[in-house]
Design a protein around this motif. Structure first.
Motif, PDB file in Angstrom:
ATOM      1  N   ALA A 266      -5.670   0.500  -3.630  1.00 31.80           N
ATOM      2  CA  ALA A 266      -7.159   0.911  -3.263  1.00 31.80           C
ATOM      3  C   ALA A 266      -8.136   0.274  -4.136  1.00 31.80           C
ATOM      4  N   ALA A 267      -7.796   0.473  -5.589  1.00 33.63           N
ATOM      5  CA  ALA A 267      -8.509  -0.198  -6.660  1.00 33.63           C
ATOM      6  C   ALA A 267      -8.790  -1.498  -6.794  1.00 33.63           C
ATOM      7  N   TRP A 268      -7.606  -2.040  -6.309  1.00 35.56           N
ATOM      8  CA  TRP A 268      -7.601  -3.548  -6.241  1.00 35.56           C
ATOM      9  C   TRP A 268      -8.577  -4.065  -5.067  1.00 35.56           C
ATOM     10  N   ALA A 269      -8.214  -3.281  -3.917  1.00 36.44           N
ATOM     11  CA  ALA A 269      -9.027  -3.713  -2.785  1.00 36.44           C
ATOM     12  C   ALA A 269     -10.327  -3.633  -3.047  1.00 36.44           C
ATOM     13  N   LEU A 270     -10.693  -2.504  -3.490  1.00 33.88           N
ATOM     14  CA  LEU A 270     -12.280  -2.150  -3.938  1.00 33.88           C
ATOM     15  C   LEU A 270     -12.828  -3.152  -4.910  1.00 33.88           C
TER      16      LEU A 270
ATOM     17  N   CYS B 122     -12.237  -3.961   2.222  1.00 34.10           N
ATOM     18  CA  CYS B 122     -13.194  -2.804   2.378  1.00 34.10           C
ATOM     19  C   CYS B 122     -12.958  -1.609   3.406  1.00 34.10           C
ATOM     20  N   CYS B 123     -11.950  -1.952   4.236  1.00 32.60           N
ATOM     21  CA  CYS B 123     -11.677  -0.745   5.300  1.00 32.60           C
ATOM     22  C   CYS B 123     -10.132  -0.464   5.373  1.00 32.60           C
ATOM     23  N   LEU B 124      -9.398  -1.500   5.393  1.00 34.58           N
ATOM     24  CA  LEU B 124      -7.867  -1.035   5.557  1.00 34.58           C
ATOM     25  C   LEU B 124      -7.295  -0.659   4.407  1.00 34.58           C
ATOM     26  N   TRP B 125      -7.420  -1.364   3.429  1.00 33.32           N
ATOM     27  CA  TRP B 125      -6.830  -1.106   2.241  1.00 33.32           C
ATOM     28  C   TRP B 125      -7.476  -0.190   1.288  1.00 33.32           C
ATOM     29  N   SER B 126      -8.732   0.129   1.408  1.00 30.98           N
ATOM     30  CA  SER B 126      -9.455   1.070   0.717  1.00 30.98           C
ATOM     31  C   SER B 126     -10.405   1.659   1.633  1.00 30.98           C
ATOM     32  N   ASP B 127     -11.144   2.663   1.240  1.00 30.58           N
ATOM     33  CA  ASP B 127     -11.873   3.682   2.179  1.00 30.58           C
ATOM     34  C   ASP B 127     -13.485   3.203   1.736  1.00 30.58           C
TER      35      ASP B 127
ATOM     36  N   THR C 114       0.790  -1.160   0.039  1.00 28.08           N
ATOM     37  CA  THR C 114      -0.029  -0.030   0.018  1.00 28.08           C
ATOM     38  C   THR C 114       0.971   1.152  -0.039  1.00 28.08           C
ATOM     39  N   PRO C 115       0.349   2.153  -0.428  1.00 29.67           N
ATOM     40  CA  PRO C 115       1.302   3.660  -0.313  1.00 29.67           C
ATOM     41  C   PRO C 115       2.033   3.776   0.720  1.00 29.67           C
ATOM     42  N   ASN C 116       3.321   4.017   0.656  1.00 26.71           N
ATOM     43  CA  ASN C 116       4.505   4.218   1.425  1.00 26.71           C
ATOM     44  C   ASN C 116       4.786   3.080   2.465  1.00 26.71           C
TER      45      ASN C 116
END
Length: 827
Positions: free
Chosen positions: A278-282, A411-416, A163-165
């Motif tokens: 984020a897109a992958w997780a969504l 849904c929650c930790l890797w994407s909003d 994930t970022p950073n």
């Protein structure tokens, strides 16, 4: 030669003893034979068959992770160096063992899809005969002692890798003695569930994927820079790392090894995850949401959460601390930010094996997902699994990860996109929660029934503390005379052992040790040790013992029994769910909110005067048990002679019924200083009858603890979650009696209804439903113009009227002057 001679003599003796009297325990472990015993009590009774330890084996360690790989040794038995050892678990899972240089047999535990005790059999002839028998404890990875795992350093980095950073090298450590090799391999293993959910094809798969290190020095430390796995492997999103000897082929099953905890394999996911996590997780989140739409609804069959943290911690028969969010261990509560403590429902739901998790904030209020990402969440798969285990969704730990934890990452930790998750995993509030009722036995011994009747019964013998025919629950108690500090027998008794069973469950007995400074736990008359594990899954019962002075027993019905060592006596609290209302009897009475019928003898006669000590004593004596129904273990001459071969109620033992008040007794003054307030009579009696301030204080502590539990379990009125108005806000997240919520509207909206709502004793919110209505811009403009025109008309009208009034005033003045003159003339 001398050693050979003595060995020959021993062998001849063994053969003779077996041939003449049939004294072999081979295939007879647990039996009591005519001339000797293969039962677990034989060691203390000194009547074991001569080959008892050879065939009824004891092992160390006795437990290990569900992943397998634990090397354990058989104690007090002898094996030949040439023996070909095969160890069989649960009657069908085989691993290869070995004999060490000291002629001790070793086995390697296998991967098991279940937790709890499983049967163990050992063959010395390569699997032809399995003559030695014992048991092995398979432990949920989350409940395993951390010292027995490989440790992931900076778990957050592992969980968010890609994930970022978040990147860089990952590091793990382990205890080198848990592998037993100079060089080791570091392997990646994965878990996946395949087949149609809730069908016969639904299976769990635990497989070796690939190695990230080979021939690594076994120095207990390994670091690596992760790379995205190949497509066939990156589909495995859950797994762990295994450290095992390099002498084994890659992915060899059931070898001596140490494992990390199971975790989400973020660090090996495909390149697309790293490019846009984020897109992958969504996409994963949406796919999970679509799958959930097709699966059965499990929410209607799970238990509601307690309303408060105090209730949750007191209801030990149905809820237990979640090891991932424990206020006593100052857990981070990774998956429930904002919460300080969570509990899990102990029992999985009946049809779908679902679980319930309830979380609370620092004020003790329940946290709901409608208000916070850290709220309480139900689980499609109970984290601890559920008998008969083996298949999804009942596989301990793994099934829960697949259906409830990975989706939280998506849904929650890797994407909003938590709204997807909470739509499927909404918090259960506490509107239908019913706290259990508590009864207690403490001191020398004193009883407080479920309906609040308090009395003392100092009979000597074995008695029914409570029985319930509705769920076949039996709890029995053993009392023995109190010995004073100077060694004399006191005319009072204390609770020294408690035995219990529900239906066809295992029998659990908790008793004082010989030294009376700790509690012993017996499982079907075998001594259990909690030196390795504090929690044990048994047949139809769970047992938790975090210390040698504390034991909690939990049955599927939700009944909980808490046993605490208090200065040489056992303080026992029984917690009963509302479902058992009206179905109980025994020394703790009938739980039906009517104290008048609590003291009823075993043959149905009600004590007419509950203050009459003699009548109460006869009532207690009537609940003595029979040998045919006893659950107790008699593994010493003392127990056999005192309780088994003697009357269950010792009619010759007459206790002191009233508090001795000798003015010359120095303890009278000390008891007055120690014992005060509510419940002081129990403390005073025990202090003066035993001449022990320590005993009196222990009684006082037990009583105050019971009062605290009763306070914690008081019913709590809840009005349920109240949604903020659409296009508005809500201040406040408490929903119990007296809670006040302040409601407001966003800019551009007008509030209609109540601005404040208060939770009332009726369980209803005060006031009217609050709504926020949008203000029409056109209407506002038109209204403004009309208003302006109206204002102008009003102003013009006022001006005209003002001028008119002035004109009329002038005319009136002239007219009045003329009138005065005329009047003057007439005067």
């Amino acid at each position: 030669m001398e050693g050979v001679f003595y060995l020959s003599v021993i062998l001849i003796f063994l053969i003779a003893s077996r041939g003449i009297s049939g004294q072999s325990c081979e295939g007879r472990c647990g039996d009591k034979l005519e001339s000797c015993s293969c039962h677990a009590t034989c060691a203390s009774l000194r009547n074991c068959c001569v080959d008892y330890t050879e065939y009824c084996i004891d092992i160390t360690p006795y437990s290990g992770t569900i992943f397998g790989g634990t090397d354990f040794v058989v104690l007090n038995a002898h094996f030949n160096q040439s023996s070909q050892i095969i160890c069989r678990f649960n009657y069908d899972i085989h691993t290869v063992g070995y004999v060490d240089a000291d002629s001790r047999c070793h086995c390697i535990s296998p991967l098991l899809y279940e937790s709890g005790w499983v049967p163990l059999q050992i063959s010395t002839d390569n699997g032809t005969n399995f003559s030695r028998r014992g048991t092995w404890l398979s432990v949920h990875p989350g409940k395993l002692d951390p010292s027995l795992k490989a440790t992931i350093i900076n778990s957050t980095q592992w969980q968010y890798y890609g994930t970022p950073n978040v990147g860089g090298k990952l590091r793990m450590t382990w205890n080198t003695s848990q592998v037993g090799a100079q060089k080791v391999n570091i392997e990646v293993w994965g878990y996946m569930e395949k087949g149609d959910p809730y069908s016969d094809s639904w299976q769990g798969n635990w497989e070796y994927l690939y190695s990230i290190g080979r021939d690594i020095p076994n120095n207990g430390d390994f670091s690596f820079l992760p790379k995205p796995a190949e497509k066939t492997f990156s589909d495995w999103e859950l797994g762990c790392l295994r450290v095992s000897s390099s002498s084994h082929p890659d992915g060899a099953w059931n070898v001596h090894a140490v494992w990390t905890e199971d975790h989400v394999l973020a660090w090996h996911l495909e390149e697309n995850f790293r490019l846009d996590s984020a897109a992958w997780a969504l996409n994963k989140c949406i796919a999970w949401d679509q799958l959930e739409e097709k699966l059965p609804d499990f929410l209607t069959e799970i238990i509601d959460c307690p309303c408060t943290l105090a209730q949750a911690r007191a209801d030990t028969g149905r809820f237990h601390t979640d090891y991932g969010c424990d206020i006593e261990k100052e857990s981070v509560c990774t998956y429930h930010p904002g919460s300080v403590h969570c509990v899990r429902a102990i029992q999985a739901s009946p049809n779908y094996a679902a679980g319930q998790q309830c979380c609370y904030d620092h004020t003790g209020a329940q946290v709901l997902t409608d208000d916070s990402i850290g709220g309480s969440t139900p689980d499609r798969a109970h984290d601890w699994g559920s008998p008969p285990f083996l298949k999804p969704p009942r596989v301990p730990g793994f099934s829960h990860w697949i259906y409830d934890v990975l989706s939280f990452y998506y849904c929650c930790l890797w994407s909003d996109n938590c709204h997807y998750y909470f739509k499927r995993r909404p918090s259960s509030d506490c509107r239908t929660y019913q706290a259990p009722k508590a009864g207690v036995v403490f001191g020398d011994p004193h009883f407080i029934t479920f309906d609040g009747v308090s009395y003392s019964f100092n009979g000597k013998g074995e008695y029914t503390i409570m029985v319930s025919e509705s769920n076949e629950l039996i709890i029995q108690g053993r009392t023995e005379p109190v010995i004073s500090t100077n060694g004399t027998t006191v005319k009072a008794t204390k609770l020294s052992a408690v035995a219990m069973r529900e239906g066809t469950s295992d029998i659990i007995e908790v008793r004082l040790s010989k030294s009376q400074d700790q509690l012993q736990v017996l499982w079907n008359q075998m001594l259990l040790t909690f030196s390795e594990q504090s929690w044990m899954d048994l047949k139809g019962v769970f047992v938790f013992s975090p210390a040698t002075t504390n034991v909690t027993v939990m049955f599927p019905s939700g009944v909980g029994i808490e046993l605490r060592l208090r200065v040489g006596t056992i303080s026992t609290t029984v917690l009963l769910p509302e479902a058992l209302k009206g179905s109980t009897s025994g020394l703790l009475g009938k739980m039906n909110d009517d104290p008048k019928d609590d003291l009823v003898t075993s043959d149905g006669h009600t004590v007419s005067d509950q203050d009459n000590a003699e009548e109460v004593f006869k009532f207690g004596a009537s609940w003595s048990i029979a040998n045919e129904s006893t659950l107790f273990t008699y593994d010493s001459e003392h127990l056999l002679n005192t309780y088994f071969h003697a009357p269950k109620h010792d009619a010759s033992f007459r206790p002191v019924f009233s508090i001795p008040e000798d003015p010359h007794d120095p303890f009278v003054v000390q008891a007055s200083e120690l014992c005060s307030g509510k419940g002081s009579q129990y403390c005073r009696y025990d202090t003066l009858i035993t001449h022990s301030l320590e005993m009196g204080n222990a009684t006082k502590v037990s009583f105050l603890e019971h009062m605290s539990v009763m306070e914690d379990l008081k019913p709590v009125v809840s009005c349920g979650w109240l949604a903020p108005p659409t296009n508005g806000k809500k201040e406040g997240t408490r929903y119990t009696l007296g809670a006040v919520l302040v409601l407001s509207c966003d800019s551009g909206y007008l509030l209609s209804g109540s601005k404040k709502r208060t939770c009332q004793e009726t369980g209803q919110w005060s006031g009217e439903i609050t709504t926020c209505k949008a203000v029409d811009p056109v209407g506002i403009a038109v209204g403004t113009v009309i208003g302006a025109i109206a204002l102008m008309l009003i102003i013009v009208t006022l001006i005209i009227n003002s001028r008119k009034n002035k004109s009329e005033t002038s005319a009136s003045t002239v007219s009045d002057d003329g009138q005065d003159q005329i009047s003057g003339v007439f005067l």
